[in-house]
Design an enzyme around this catalytic site. Structure first.
Site, PDB file in Angstrom:
ATOM      1  N   TRP A 197       0.813  -1.210   0.000  1.00 36.77           N
ATOM      2  CA  TRP A 197       0.000   0.000   0.000  1.00 36.77           C
ATOM      3  C   TRP A 197       0.851   1.266   0.000  1.00 36.77           C
ATOM      4  O   TRP A 197       0.309   2.363   0.039  1.00 36.77           O
ATOM      5  CB  TRP A 197      -0.943  -0.021   1.195  1.00 36.77           C
ATOM      6  CG  TRP A 197      -1.971  -1.113   1.086  1.00 36.77           C
ATOM      7  CD1 TRP A 197      -3.241  -1.001   0.586  1.00 36.77           C
ATOM      8  CD2 TRP A 197      -1.819  -2.483   1.474  1.00 36.77           C
ATOM      9  NE1 TRP A 197      -3.880  -2.214   0.623  1.00 36.77           N
ATOM     10  CE2 TRP A 197      -3.042  -3.148   1.167  1.00 36.77           C
ATOM     11  CE3 TRP A 197      -0.786  -3.221   2.041  1.00 36.77           C
ATOM     12  CZ2 TRP A 197      -3.239  -4.511   1.424  1.00 36.77           C
ATOM     13  CZ3 TRP A 197      -0.981  -4.572   2.289  1.00 36.77           C
ATOM     14  CH2 TRP A 197      -2.193  -5.201   1.986  1.00 36.77           C
ATOM     15  N   GLU A 225      -6.625  -5.168  -8.640  1.00 39.99           N
ATOM     16  CA  GLU A 225      -7.243  -3.908  -8.231  1.00 39.99           C
ATOM     17  C   GLU A 225      -6.424  -2.705  -8.700  1.00 39.99           C
ATOM     18  O   GLU A 225      -6.357  -1.667  -8.028  1.00 39.99           O
ATOM     19  CB  GLU A 225      -7.457  -3.892  -6.717  1.00 39.99           C
ATOM     20  CG  GLU A 225      -8.378  -5.011  -6.242  1.00 39.99           C
ATOM     21  CD  GLU A 225      -8.573  -5.056  -4.732  1.00 39.99           C
ATOM     22  OE1 GLU A 225      -8.216  -4.071  -4.056  1.00 39.99           O
ATOM     23  OE2 GLU A 225      -9.082  -6.083  -4.233  1.00 39.99           O
ATOM     24  N   GLU A 254     -12.442 -11.644  -5.684  1.00 43.71           N
ATOM     25  CA  GLU A 254     -12.496 -11.263  -4.275  1.00 43.71           C
ATOM     26  C   GLU A 254     -13.847 -10.621  -4.024  1.00 43.71           C
ATOM     27  O   GLU A 254     -14.297  -9.780  -4.803  1.00 43.71           O
ATOM     28  CB  GLU A 254     -11.415 -10.245  -3.899  1.00 43.71           C
ATOM     29  CG  GLU A 254     -10.097 -10.798  -3.458  1.00 43.71           C
ATOM     30  CD  GLU A 254      -9.191  -9.709  -2.871  1.00 43.71           C
ATOM     31  OE1 GLU A 254      -9.655  -8.954  -1.987  1.00 43.71           O
ATOM     32  OE2 GLU A 254      -8.040  -9.615  -3.314  1.00 43.71           O
ATOM     33  N   TRP A 286     -12.867 -13.230   1.409  1.00 44.94           N
ATOM     34  CA  TRP A 286     -11.569 -13.033   2.051  1.00 44.94           C
ATOM     35  C   TRP A 286     -11.486 -13.806   3.366  1.00 44.94           C
ATOM     36  O   TRP A 286     -12.351 -14.614   3.692  1.00 44.94           O
ATOM     37  CB  TRP A 286     -11.289 -11.543   2.206  1.00 44.94           C
ATOM     38  CG  TRP A 286      -9.838 -11.217   2.225  1.00 44.94           C
ATOM     39  CD1 TRP A 286      -9.138 -10.590   3.217  1.00 44.94           C
ATOM     40  CD2 TRP A 286      -8.873 -11.517   1.199  1.00 44.94           C
ATOM     41  NE1 TRP A 286      -7.808 -10.480   2.874  1.00 44.94           N
ATOM     42  CE2 TRP A 286      -7.619 -11.039   1.647  1.00 44.94           C
ATOM     43  CE3 TRP A 286      -8.954 -12.145  -0.048  1.00 44.94           C
ATOM     44  CZ2 TRP A 286      -6.451 -11.176   0.894  1.00 44.94           C
ATOM     45  CZ3 TRP A 286      -7.789 -12.269  -0.802  1.00 44.94           C
ATOM     46  CH2 TRP A 286      -6.559 -11.793  -0.331  1.00 44.94           C
TER      47      TRP A 286
END
Length: 387
Positions: A145, A195, A299, A334
Site C-alpha cells: 500500500w 485492483e 475477491e 476473504w
C-alpha cells in the site's frame, strides 16, 4: 471401516492399472485449450477446460486462507471454519505470496512451507488453488500500500530490474515446488497486480502509466513462463469495481496474457448496490465469453457479515438473476482473521443458517460437489471416501 479401506485400495489399484490411457501413470492427452501458456501442464489445461465447461451449471465457492487458520484456531490439520459450518470444504482455496522475498511467512502470518502443504492437500482432494500477490514495494521498501513510484524502475533497464527478477525467482521456485502425488506440478490460478484501477497499491493508476502497468504484467508472465519454465499457472486479471467495458479493459495486457477475467468487489453492503453488482457481473461474463476466458468474482465479501441473509439475498440472488449473470465460474471471499474481521461464517455466527442455505443451493459448488477438474477422477474419489 475395514470394508471401506479395502474398497478404496481396490479403486486405487484399478486407477493405477488402467490401460485406457487415463490412469495417473499414463494420463493421456490434455484437452485442446487456448491459454496463456501453450506448454502448460496437462492438469493445468484440464483445470481451464473444466472451469469453462461448468460455467452456468455452478459457481464454485472459495475462501482465503481457509485451511491455515480461522476464528479461535490456527494451523490445525483438517480444520476449516467453512467445514465446521456446512460439513464441506470450499471448492477454491485462496492464498497470498506477499513477503515471499523477505520472510518465511507471508504478510498475513501464513508459513510458506505450510501453505505449500495446504495447497497440495486441497489439490489432492480435488480442490482449486488461487494465489494473489500483495508484494512489498521493491523500491521504497514499504508494503503493497506504499504508493511511491516503483513500476518504471522494475522494468527492463530500470534501476531495480535485477531485484525484481530475484523476487520473481522466489515466486517461480514456490510454484514449482508444489507437487501432486505423481510429482506433477499443482495448477494454481495466479492473480498478480490486482485492483490496479484503484490508487491504493504501488502498481495502481496513481503510481504508473497505462503502458508501464501493461509492461509489468507482460514481463511477469513472460519471465515466469519463458525464463523460469513455470508451467502450472493460469493468469487472472482482476480490477476492482468498474462502470464500463472501457474502464475494465483500460490496462488490459491482451488476450495472450490473461486466462481469467476477474472482479474484486466489496460493495455489497446494502440492497441499493445489488443492481450495480448485477450489471458488473453481466458485463464481466459477456467480455469473458467474447474472448474465450473464464469470468470469476476473484475477491468479494462483507466484513464480519452483519446482514443475516447476506449470502442468499445479497450475493447469490443477483448471481442467479438470469443466464447473463449466472456464468461466473467461481467466487472467493476473504479471510477469517478475528471475530471483528472475517468474511466467512463460523459456528454460532448470525449468518451461518443463511450460509447453509447458500451451500445447499444447486448453483453453489463446494469441494465435495466438484467433478474431476484435473483428469484424475478415480484418485480424487478414493481420497474423498477415505480421509
Amino acid at each position: 471401516m475395514r470394508f471401506l479401506y479395502s474398497f478404496c485400495i481396490m479403486l486405487l489399484f484399478l486407477s493405477c492399472s488402467n490401460d485406457s490411457g487415463t490412469g495417473p501413470n499414463d494420463p493421456g492427452p490434455a484437452p485442446e485449450v487456448q491459454i496463456v501458456d501453450p506448454d502448460a501442464s496437462r492438469e493445468t489445461k484440464y483445470l481451464f477446460h473444466n472451469l469453462r465447461k461448468y460455467m452456468g451449471d455452478a459457481v464454485m465457492f472459495g475462501h482465503q486462507d481457509d485451511l491455515a487458520y480461522g476464528i479461535d484456531w490456527n494451523s490445525e490439520y483438517g480444520k476449516s471454519d467453512v467445514e465446521l459450518v456446512v460439513g464441506d470444504y470450499p471448492a477454491v482455496y485462496g492464498w497470498d505470496l506477499g513477503d515471499i522475498e523477505s520472510s518465511s511467512f507471508n504478510l498475513d502470518g501464513v508459513d510458506f512451507e505450510g501453505m505449500k502443504f495446504w495447497m497440495q492437500l486441497g489439490y489432492k482432494r480435488g480442490g482449486i488453488n488461487t494465489a494473489s500477490l500483495h508484494l512489498d514495494n521493491p523500491v521504497s521498501g514499504g508494503d503493497a500500500w506504499d504508493t511511491e513510484r516503483a513500476v518504471p524502475y522494475l522494468l527492463p533497464g530500470g534501476s531495480h530490474h535485477e531485484k525484481f527478477k530475484e523476487i520473481l525467482n522466489d515466486i517461480a521456485a514456490f510454484f514449482k515446488d508444489i507437487k501432486g502425488e505423481n510429482d506433477e506440478p499443482v495448477p494454481v490460478i495466479f492473480r498478480p497486480w490486482h485492483e490496479h484501477n484503484g490508487a491504493w497499491f504501488w502498481w495502481g493508476v496513481g503510481s504508473c502509466t497505462r503502458k508501464q502497468y501493461i509492461d509489468l504484467w507482460r514481463f511477469t508472465v513472460e519471465y515466469l513462463r519463458d525464463t523460469k519454465n513455470v508451467h502450472n499457472l493460469l493468469y487472472a486479471y482482476s480490477p476492482s469495481a468498474y462502470v464500463s467495458d472501457a474502464e475494465y479493459l483500460d490496462r488490459y495486457p491482451g488476450d495472450d496474457y490473461v486466462d481469467i477475467l476477474g472482479l474484486d468487489c466489496y460493495s455489497l453492503y446494502s440492497s441499493d448496490q445489488i443492481p450495480t453488482f448485477r450489471a458488473q457481473i453481466t458485463r464481466l461474463n459477456r467480455m469473458a465469453a467474447s474472448r474465450g476466458k473464464v469470468p470469476a468474482l476473484t475477491e468479494t465479501g462483507y466484513e464480519s457479515i452483519p446482514i443475516k441473509n447476506w449470502w442468499t439475498q445479497y450475493l447469490l440472488r443477483p448471481i442467479k438473476h438470469d443466464s447473463a449473470t449466472s456464468q461466473l465460474s467461481f467466487l472467493l471471499v476473504w479471510r477469517n482473521w478475528t471475530r471483528n474481521h472475517h468474511f466467512a461464517p463460523y459456528p454460532g455466527h448470525s449468518s451461518a443458517p443463511d450460509f447453509i442455505e447458500f451451500y445447499n443451493d444447486p448453483l453453489t459448488w463446494f469441494e465435495a460437489d466438484l467433478p474431476d477438474m484435473y483428469g484424475r477422477e478415480t484418485l480424487i474419489k478414493v481420497f474423498r471416501l477415505y480421509k
